[in-house]
Scaffold this active site. Structure first.
Site, PDB file in Angstrom:
ATOM      1  N   GLN A  86       0.930  -1.404   0.026  1.00 59.66           N
ATOM      2  CA  GLN A  86      -0.056  -0.117  -0.027  1.00 59.66           C
ATOM      3  C   GLN A  86       0.963   1.295   0.024  1.00 59.66           C
ATOM      4  O   GLN A  86       1.516   1.542   0.888  1.00 59.66           O
ATOM      5  CB  GLN A  86      -0.966   0.009   1.247  1.00 59.66           C
ATOM      6  CG  GLN A  86      -1.801   1.281   1.328  1.00 59.66           C
ATOM      7  CD  GLN A  86      -2.666   1.390   2.482  1.00 59.66           C
ATOM      8  OE1 GLN A  86      -2.917   0.358   2.976  1.00 59.66           O
ATOM      9  NE2 GLN A  86      -3.210   2.692   2.717  1.00 59.66           N
ATOM     10  N   CYS A 118      -6.423   1.344   2.055  1.00 62.09           N
ATOM     11  CA  CYS A 118      -6.346   0.003   2.310  1.00 62.09           C
ATOM     12  C   CYS A 118      -7.832  -0.946   2.078  1.00 62.09           C
ATOM     13  O   CYS A 118      -7.872  -1.998   1.890  1.00 62.09           O
ATOM     14  CB  CYS A 118      -6.167  -0.130   3.862  1.00 62.09           C
ATOM     15  SG  CYS A 118      -7.341   0.823   5.076  1.00 62.09           S
ATOM     16  N   ASP A 178      -1.799  -7.883   4.309  1.00 63.29           N
ATOM     17  CA  ASP A 178      -1.856  -6.289   4.873  1.00 63.29           C
ATOM     18  C   ASP A 178      -0.785  -5.437   4.030  1.00 63.29           C
ATOM     19  O   ASP A 178       0.394  -5.792   3.996  1.00 63.29           O
ATOM     20  CB  ASP A 178      -1.557  -6.343   6.293  1.00 63.29           C
ATOM     21  CG  ASP A 178      -1.543  -4.923   6.661  1.00 63.29           C
ATOM     22  OD1 ASP A 178      -1.602  -3.770   6.216  1.00 63.29           O
ATOM     23  OD2 ASP A 178      -1.664  -4.801   8.091  1.00 63.29           O
TER      24      ASP A 178
END
Length: 258
Positions: free
Chosen positions: A115, A121, A207
């Protein structure tokens, strides 16, 4: 559990009467591009997914109302991926930095991207979900998602992040979704979306703010939701005073429309 959910729309604190909508996330790079955050709302997520190339009859996003067995059984099956929204705290940031120091081994079949866009996100969580279930769902040929995954298949996680950062179509779609929720969007939030998916018999935490996927051990398509719930419980226990949690599942629709 640690939150109270009503149809994935408003998430009310048990100690406060004012409505609180959970959104997502800051990015640690102050110079990066910044989008508005997505609301933790299945209706918003579904319109976003269906509008960019996931057929409505293929899969749908649903609220997970609790992590005990009875409430997990209420979630339509099969579950293809799990989205988790949680608060960013000094403790979670310390843990993230420690994890980034550790070498991670993961299957080459795992689709992962970094990211680099602030507040992206939610979108990256959805891309992680779809990128790891392309064998389970049929994307509309020539759609945004179809083209995105074909274009980024051979790229590394950082290159995928740059591709997304420069993709104007996705930026516009994200903006539309971010303003479709029930509360006024703000750039400054302190919660973060991640995704859990089962790849090659392992449960992976995906993530984009971390250096790579994190394996949480053996899993299977039939146990994905329960396995993810156990990891989520442990994360909630680390923040016992917070109510800023939300869990959603992306489930495949059955052929009979049930």
């Amino acid at each position: 559990m640690g939150w109270k959910s009503r149809k994935g729309r408003d998430h009310r604190s048990r100690r406060k009467s004012s409505k609180k909508i959970l959104m997502a996330t800051v990015d640690e790079r102050p110079s990066s591009k910044r989008w508005l955050p997505l609301e933790a709302n299945p209706d918003v997520m579904n319109q976003f997914l269906w509008g960019l190339g996931l057929p409505e009859n293929e899969a749908e996003c649903y609220d997970v109302y609790g992590l005990d067995e009875g409430l997990l059984e209420m979630v339509p099956k099969p579950v293809l991926a799990v989205l988790f929204l949680y608060p960013l705290t000094p403790k979670t940031e310390e843990e993230r930095l420690q994890q980034d120091k550790e070498k991670k081994e993961y299957s080459s079949k795992v689709y992962f991207m970094k990211q680099t866009v602030g507040n992206a996100c939610g979108t990256i969580g959805l891309l992680h979900a779809l990128g790891n279930i392309t064998s389970e769902v049929k994307l509309v040929e020539g759609s945004f998602f179809d083209n995105f995954f074909k274009s980024t298949a051979s790229l590394d996680p950082t290159q995928r992040a740059v591709f997304l950062e420069n993709d104007r179509e996705m930026e516009v779609a994200h903006s539309v979704a971010a303003t479709a929720g029930e509360t006024q969007a703000s750039e400054y939030v302190d919660t973060h979306f991640i995704c859990f998916a089962c790849v090659d018999g392992e449960l992976y935490e995906l993530d984009g703010r971390k250096s790579g996927p994190i394996s949480h051990g053996p899993s299977s398509p039939s146990t994905l939701l329960r396995d993810a719930a156990e990891v989520i419980k442990s994360m909630i226990q680390k923040n016992p005073d917070s109510l800023n949690f939300n869990v959603m599942a992306i489930s495949k629709k059955s052929g009979d429309g049930c």
